[in-house]
Design a protein around this motif. Sequence first.
Motif, PDB file in Angstrom:
ATOM      1  N   PRO A   1       0.096   6.455   8.395  1.00  0.00           N
ATOM      2  CA  PRO A   1      -0.837   5.585   7.684  1.00  0.00           C
ATOM      3  C   PRO A   1      -0.974   5.968   6.220  1.00  0.00           C
ATOM      4  CG  PRO A   1      -2.026   7.180   8.993  1.00  0.00           C
ATOM      5  CD  PRO A   1      -0.577   7.411   9.267  1.00  0.00           C
ATOM      6  N   PHE A   2      -1.340   4.986   5.410  1.00  0.00           N
ATOM      7  CA  PHE A   2      -1.709   5.295   4.024  1.00  0.00           C
ATOM      8  C   PHE A   2      -3.212   5.450   4.004  1.00  0.00           C
ATOM      9  CE2 PHE A   2      -3.209   0.993   3.602  1.00  0.00           C
ATOM     10  CZ  PHE A   2      -2.343   0.272   4.403  1.00  0.00           C
ATOM     11  N   VAL A   3      -3.726   6.243   3.073  1.00  0.00           N
ATOM     12  CA  VAL A   3      -5.139   6.594   3.153  1.00  0.00           C
ATOM     13  C   VAL A   3      -5.960   6.147   1.956  1.00  0.00           C
ATOM     14  CG1 VAL A   3      -4.644   8.551   4.643  1.00  0.00           C
ATOM     15  CG2 VAL A   3      -4.737   8.900   2.197  1.00  0.00           C
ATOM     16  N   GLY A   4      -5.305   5.726   0.884  1.00  0.00           N
ATOM     17  CA  GLY A   4      -6.080   5.221  -0.245  1.00  0.00           C
ATOM     18  C   GLY A   4      -6.342   6.291  -1.299  1.00  0.00           C
TER      19      GLY A   4
ATOM     20  N   TRP B   1      -1.819   5.502  -6.761  1.00  0.00           N
ATOM     21  CA  TRP B   1      -2.857   4.470  -6.781  1.00  0.00           C
ATOM     22  C   TRP B   1      -3.493   4.217  -8.153  1.00  0.00           C
ATOM     23  CZ3 TRP B   1      -3.884   1.480  -2.493  1.00  0.00           C
ATOM     24  CH2 TRP B   1      -3.508   1.986  -1.244  1.00  0.00           C
TER      25      TRP B   1
ATOM     26  N   GLU C   1       0.590   4.412  -2.450  1.00  0.00           N
ATOM     27  CA  GLU C   1       0.337   5.748  -1.913  1.00  0.00           C
ATOM     28  C   GLU C   1       1.447   6.720  -2.291  1.00  0.00           C
ATOM     29  OE1 GLU C   1      -2.307   6.269   0.378  1.00  0.00           O
ATOM     30  OE2 GLU C   1      -1.714   7.916   1.664  1.00  0.00           O
TER      31      GLU C   1
ATOM     32  N   PRO D   1       0.806  -1.226   0.000  1.00  0.00           N
ATOM     33  CA  PRO D   1       0.000   0.000   0.000  1.00  0.00           C
ATOM     34  C   PRO D   1       0.837   1.274   0.000  1.00  0.00           C
ATOM     35  CG  PRO D   1      -0.293  -1.292   2.018  1.00  0.00           C
ATOM     36  CD  PRO D   1       0.459  -2.147   1.075  1.00  0.00           C
ATOM     37  N   TRP D   2       1.996   1.244   0.633  1.00  0.00           N
ATOM     38  CA  TRP D   2       2.754   2.501   0.636  1.00  0.00           C
ATOM     39  C   TRP D   2       3.393   2.783  -0.716  1.00  0.00           C
ATOM     40  CZ3 TRP D   2       3.155   7.180   2.034  1.00  0.00           C
ATOM     41  CH2 TRP D   2       2.640   7.586   3.267  1.00  0.00           C
TER      42      TRP D   2
END
Lengths: 714, 479, 237
Positions: free
Chosen positions: C35-38, A601, A591, A587-588
Amino acid sequence: MSEKISRRDFLKLTAMGAATTAVMTGCGPMSRYVVRRPYTQMPEYNQTGESTYYASTCRECPAGCGIIVRTREGRALTIEGNPNHPVNRGRLCARGLTAQQGLYNPDRIRAPRFQGRSNPATPGRDLTWDEAVQVVATALQKPPQRIAFLLGLAPDHLYDLVSELTQALGAPPPLRYNALAALEGRTTLIEAVRRLFGSPALPYFDLAQAEVTLAFGADFLQSWLSPVTYTRAYGAMRQGNPRRRGELIVFEPRQSLTAGNADRWVPIVPGSEAHVVLALGQRVAELRGLPVPEAFRAVRPEEAAQVSGLPLEQLETLAQTFATATRPLALVGGSALTQPNGLVTAQAVLALNALVGNLGQPGGVFLSAAAATPTPLAEVKALVERMQAGEVDVLFIHGVNPLFEVPAALGFEAALARVPLVINFAAFPDETALKSDYLFPDHSPLESFGYQRSLAGSDRPAWSALQPVVVPLYDTRATVDVLLAAAQASGQALLPYRDEVDFIQQKILPLINAGGFYTAPEILTFWSRWLQHGGWWTPAAGLPTPTLERLPASFGTLTPPTPPAEGAFYLLTYANHLGDGSGANRPWLQELPDAMTTVTWNSWVEIHPRTAEELGLKDDDVVRITTPYGSVEASVYRYPAIRPDTLAIPFGQGHTALGRWAEGRGCNPAQVLPAGHNAAGDLAFIGTTATLTPTGRRRPLARVESKEGVYGEH
Amino acid sequence: MAVEAKPLETAVPLPHAEEDPREHLMFDPRPREVMNRMVMEAMTTTSRRYWAWVIGLALVVLVCLLGAWGNMILTGMGLAGIRRPVFWGLFIVTFVFWIGISHAGTFVSAILRVFKAEFRRPFTRAAELMTTFALAAGALYPLIHLGRVWVFYWLIPYPNARWLWPNFRSPLVWDFLAITTYLLSSTIYLYLPLVPDLAMARDRTTGWRHALYRLLALGWRGTEAEWHRLRRAITIFAFAIIPVMFSVHTIVSWDFAVGVVAGWHSTIFGPYFIIGAILSGVAAVVSILFVLRSTMLHMDYFIRKEHFDALGKLLLVFSMAWAYFFFNDYLLTWYGGEEAARRILTLHATGPAAWVWYLMLICNVVIPWLTLWNRTIRRTPWAMFIITLLINVGMYAERYTIIPLTLGHQRMPFDWGVYTPRPTEISIVIGTFALFLLLYLLASRLIPLVPVWEVQEGQMAHTLRKVGKAEVPSVTELE
Amino acid sequence: MAEERPAKWGLVVDLDRCTGCNACIVACALENNVPFVGEDEVAYGRALYWIRTQRYWEGEYPEVTPTFQPVMCQQCGNAPCEPVCPVYASVHSEEEQINLAVYNRCVGTRYCANNCPYFARVFNWFDYELPEPMRSYLNPDVTVRRRGVMEKCTFCVQRIVRGRQKARAEGRELRDGEVQPACVQACPAEALVFGDLSDPESRVSQLARSQRRYHLLEALGTLPRVTYLKGVGNHGG
Ligand code: SF4
Ligand code: SF4
Ligand code: SF4
């Protein structure tokens, strides 16, 4: 599993080792010697509240940077660079820094599994490892010629083991494919080195000390060969040279991160690189008072100027800058190689370096000590043909996701369906894993042993070590162990290794006397230091100098690029921080803003603002890009630094599997790439043209920049 | 001192002497008892429509305010449309708006009282009620907009074991202190003149109302000494509350002006905000008066065209004053030429959200200037209602321009961002409007909305004298 | 034991070295449990990057070139974010001479964020839950922030403290370069240099005296502790 030495022995051994720094320890939660226990029974190498650091090797791309993983209470926390490692000297790239998101990814495959591939109605079921080993053992008993291994560029120890295994079986050698290597034209580079300097090897460019650098397509700051090495060198080239600030000139149809950092970006017609290099070579030879080698005479400067769209005067200025520089250097890779003329370009650039006499000089070209083993696309194509023809009974896949990475035009998917048995060692449910019969998940790299010995960024002979930094989270097993166990179970005495660690130890045994910066009287001590330091390398830098006996009379045939038809565009794809796409489930990394566009994304298609205006396209309009091989949809990003006749789509998104963070985002350019290859067998996609149709839909891109602030639009 | 009627030497001719002076409330006296009864009737009559409104508004408060806010507390501030770099949005806009409205009561009742503007008499109460309720609605926002409202008490200076005091350098703490002071003093200021009227109500009701008013009237009997003290107290409060009022909106403006945010850091923000607040407050009084006059019994006796006329003139003056400050703020900043501030001012006028800026100018300047000079329009209640509503729309747009539209375009263009309000915050804003109206509706049937004694006091001082054949209005100075 | 000298931590960003690769962003995020947020939230400007690379474009095609400038909290010596916080959640640290974000004191007025001219502060709009077992990689040295709290770059103060404690335990002074924030440690171009500005001999001090130096929004008088070194030549920065 073997109880070869206990952890306690290890501690003793480590104590024997000379300087056990507080930073790196030679012993760790090596999977086979450590049982899983609750945190309340902390093993003695772990103290509550104290960090333990383990040296290992990054496996997020083939570069093989040294990492140090900070762990606490048995958990891997942060990944840091190994300051002594010759590849990266303590530095890391974004991909390497997110490796723990792979380790702790909730979408990992957690146990060996059988899936009903042929019949979707058959429910899949979990297996035990004993059953799994049996499956592999049976598969290995198939006629050897009908067994195929398809591996990724990492890890090297698995490749070495599989090579020995296939040799012992009499099966064809394993293939190694990786989209990053394909996009950077690695095989072409190796082949060019072979043709000019005699033996296949990757070149090592001493960018740090170069004063004028011409880069043809090599995006060395983001994806080429060893991005961290070359980014470090770039920093040193700019500000580390007391004599002068190095100058960088980049030839690329689309501004990559490297071109963006260059002093001059030359937006060359895709496919005309060879012409330009040859023309430059002629002038450089003349300016340096040398006879112009025959091979450089293949084009006239006027022709080059005409084909590449560069004015003659500019060519002349460039030639003068290069010819008069104290330490000139020319790099080549990426878009300059992945095209029909690629091999010519590669040879011409290497020869250009030879012309200015920088072979083996500071700021010049060396030969990497690394093993050079990627498989070009042509061989993958041959495999696909065999699969199609029903000549493959069993296909083993590890570390590669061909359904995503290989151009769809190659027909891998259809061919895969014709293989009766597909065994995949993937750690994640990627596209190929979903289409395999058996999933025998390997450990994540942070839970694994291993080594990388193809270290294209190392300035000295080096091997990089992998060791588990945490106890494996799930019921996964090292593929090497599975293969060894299966080989044993198949009854033939195929391989003389007990298990993975034994195999690695035997492999590194010769290093004891190879003049590294440490040595040991016997393998166990050597092994603990190997783990403690994260590998082995020589104390002093030093690489073989390439020697050019004689330039060939010709580098090969040159095909000038055909300009795109009316309404069509050159299409290219490139790797950004998502690399070959295997990072799309971190996910990073998703992001993380793309360096040039700040988009997160998603995928986009880069279009020159002027072209977009002509076509009436706005940012975020979804367009369909069609080539003869397929079509994809992406949102428009009006990119000011691309040729108006070119479109570009980043590689790495567009997954239909691979977990929650990767699935259903953007598009996969492999769907529209041709299956053609150049003279070295490497994927040749530069020159492909595509048409573009608006779909009338809009899908806003998540960009970090303010469009209003940066582009002044509302 | 009691009311002392001192006849003037010469009678003051009314400005529009050609019309019947009896059109003026002050020259159209009715006996005290009649007026008392009228007020009591107005207070106790409720229609079905009234209850429908009460229930409707209560539902809106419940769902839109409490429901949405509760959901936001549990989920996170992200439900509102605020983002980086626009960290303040509708919540703060509406906060400033309500604090602005709250200037109505104080201005009408204290300033006009101090300056003895006679037309204020019948609606001081209505205006003071607005102050209190607008403050109540506005004071919710500092809580609503807190990321962690459950620890709101950390903003309050109270002695605690860890010696953790709030940061008195922060304008938010000044805000907190100023608003509480203002809320307290304006409530007292509302209550004081209410006492005689509560006593009046006490004497004319039975049942729970009687009990309530008995409690609230504090045993008022109307003795000379009581009147004396009441008048002293009111005078003291009228003077004391004016600086409080000025300080409140100045401090609210300092929330912005003390920052380094380009476009906020302006020395004129204090008076600019006060004028804006008074403009919106007085406008809101006019709107409310129109509603009261058209929905409550007998209100057309107390609230007359002359009042709309007088307030209309005031509005015109304040609109001009506002324009003057606006001009000062913009022109001088723009001339000063600091790049960031200049860019913002240019964006306000030419950016994608420029319509907000033009809306503000049209509603605050163009419309009042075009209409309020006209006596006929000023004396047309429904026209005044529309104009004053528009003025408040304009003032809302002003705050919107100052807050989100300024924050979005600061010194680093890479990080600019456009703010779009989201349903949750719009719902909360609607909720507080409903809360304000609900409180007002309830109060209109619980306390006498017209200060009968003040009206009567005025009427006693105004007489029509016969001079020859003509009737000449005459006013007696009150002390 | 050596007498401890209060340090004045500072950072130098050499824009001529910086390639804009963004490794610093990830290094920071994983060190500091950011945090990652999308996608949707990033699109709406709610990403929680503590450091981000500002990329502008200069020139027109074909001379167009991006300029990269990593911007994190500048640790202002005269920080506009500090006086406006009503509860002292944004405070200056005596010991490190940097600006601290006190997460457990923050009530979330977001005033500091408005008043930070560098947009260095980000807000936890929601609780950003990590699915199991992802929580395992959270750094135990750094508080995980809940919803409603501001956060920002701290110069990896946990690393400074750890380094100081280690030096103290060993009875010596901190060595130059011993403490490195995560971004500095990762930066592959070695564009970031961290150290003690009060020691004139430290590398960071030497670089901060370079002729190429400048501070962001210098005119505001915030006295940033981050010094930028201009890019050279037609390569902007
Ligand atoms: S360059 Fe490759 S090996 Fe090095 S840190 Fe990045 S992903 Fe890992
Ligand atoms: S990691 Fe270094 S080179 Fe990359 S963007 Fe950050 S500061 Fe620049
Ligand atoms: S950069 Fe912003 S957050 Fe950091 S100290 Fe300065 S004002 Fe505060």
